[in-house]
Design a protein around this motif. Structure first.
Motif, short mmCIF file in Angstrom:
data_model
loop_
_atom_site.label_atom_id
_atom_site.label_comp_id
_atom_site.label_asym_id
_atom_site.label_seq_id
_atom_site.Cartn_x
_atom_site.Cartn_y
_atom_site.Cartn_z
N UNK A 1 -29.68 109.01 -14.17
CA UNK A 1 -30.57 109.36 -13.07
C UNK A 1 -29.76 109.90 -11.89
N UNK A 2 -28.59 109.33 -11.67
CA UNK A 2 -27.73 109.78 -10.57
C UNK A 2 -27.17 111.18 -10.85
N UNK A 3 -26.81 111.44 -12.10
CA UNK A 3 -26.31 112.78 -12.43
C UNK A 3 -27.42 113.81 -12.35
N UNK A 4 -28.64 113.41 -12.74
CA UNK A 4 -29.78 114.32 -12.63
C UNK A 4 -30.04 114.66 -11.16
N UNK A 5 -29.95 113.64 -10.29
CA UNK A 5 -30.18 113.88 -8.87
C UNK A 5 -29.09 114.75 -8.27
N UNK A 6 -27.87 114.60 -8.77
CA UNK A 6 -26.78 115.47 -8.32
C UNK A 6 -27.09 116.92 -8.67
N UNK A 7 -27.68 117.12 -9.84
CA UNK A 7 -28.10 118.47 -10.24
C UNK A 7 -29.18 119.02 -9.33
N UNK B 1 -36.14 122.37 -11.52
CA UNK B 1 -35.13 121.32 -11.59
C UNK B 1 -35.62 120.03 -10.93
N UNK B 2 -36.32 120.16 -9.82
CA UNK B 2 -36.81 118.99 -9.09
C UNK B 2 -37.86 118.23 -9.90
N UNK B 3 -38.84 118.95 -10.47
CA UNK B 3 -39.92 118.26 -11.19
C UNK B 3 -39.40 117.60 -12.47
N UNK B 4 -38.40 118.21 -13.11
CA UNK B 4 -37.81 117.57 -14.28
C UNK B 4 -37.10 116.28 -13.88
N UNK B 5 -36.47 116.30 -12.70
CA UNK B 5 -35.82 115.08 -12.22
C UNK B 5 -36.86 113.99 -11.92
#
Length: 209
Positions: free
Chosen positions: A77-83, A184-188
């Motif tokens: 989740x943290x790596x996704x948010x970094x993306x 990218x945001x909605x996938x996160x």
């Protein structure tokens, strides 16, 4: 009069409408909350009806393995948010070798890899349980365990596909725009949702024996 009217109109701030894609995703995730709430209701109902079976079968869990697998998913989740942060600063790809310079693509690749490890770990746990005679049709515990974790695993797998689609879209477009950022945001959003659901599942299944 005309000049005054025009100045008054220009002084009125523009209405900032919410992003329809993001709002639609949040509404859809709300329906997913109800879906998993139903699964939890089934789990607790079967557990209340078969306390001795639950006490026996939960002893077969490998808590350490499940905890490590859970930590991997939570970290993703943290790596996704970094993306997402990279997408918000309009940086689709890395500008250097350091992780500090990674773009959305690199962070989402790492997220995909960690999510794939989680799914593989879940498959390994399933194989172990089947070898011990715990299947979907073996008893109420098997039915509850595979239904709850299985549907979650399907959601995680769909999330992995979504990450690949976002990465592919970034490679396909010539210019990274607000549309790609929104994707990218909605996938996160979705990924954070499945992570939160798993944390609850982990507590219910592996901790509250």
């Amino acid at each position: 009069m005309t000049t005054t009217t025009m100045n008054t109109k220009s002084a009125v701030p523009a209405v900032k409408r919410p992003n329809l894609v993001a709002v639609g995703t949040i509404v859809w995730l709300g329906s997913e909350v109800m879906f998993f709430a139903g699964l939890f209701a089934i789990y607790f109902t079967l557990r209340a009806m078969n306390p001795e079976l639950w006490a026996e079968q939960t002893e077969k869990h490998n808590f350490t393995f499940a905890l490590i697998n859970t930590l991997i998913l939570v970290a993703s989740s943290f790596t996704a948010q970094a993306g997402v942060f990279a997408a918000e600063r309009m940086q689709p790809r890395a500008t250097g070798a350091s992780m500090k310079k990674w773009g959305t693509v690199e962070w989402f690749y790492l997220t995909f890899f960690m999510g794939a490890i989680f799914v593989a770990g879940q498959a390994y746990e399933y194989a172990t349980f089947v070898s011990e005679g715990i299947t979907l049709a073996s008893d109420p515990y098997g039915s509850a365990f595979y239904m709850t974790t299985g549907f979650h695993g399907i959601h995680v797998s769909l999330g992995l596909v979504a990450f690949l689609l976002v990465i592919g879209r970034i490679y396909a477009v010539k210019n990274f725009t607000h549309k790609e950022e929104t994707t990218a945001v909605v996938v996160s959003y979705y990924w954070h949702f499945v992570d939160i659901v798993w944390i609850i599942l982990f507590i219910v299944i592996y901790v509250l024996k």
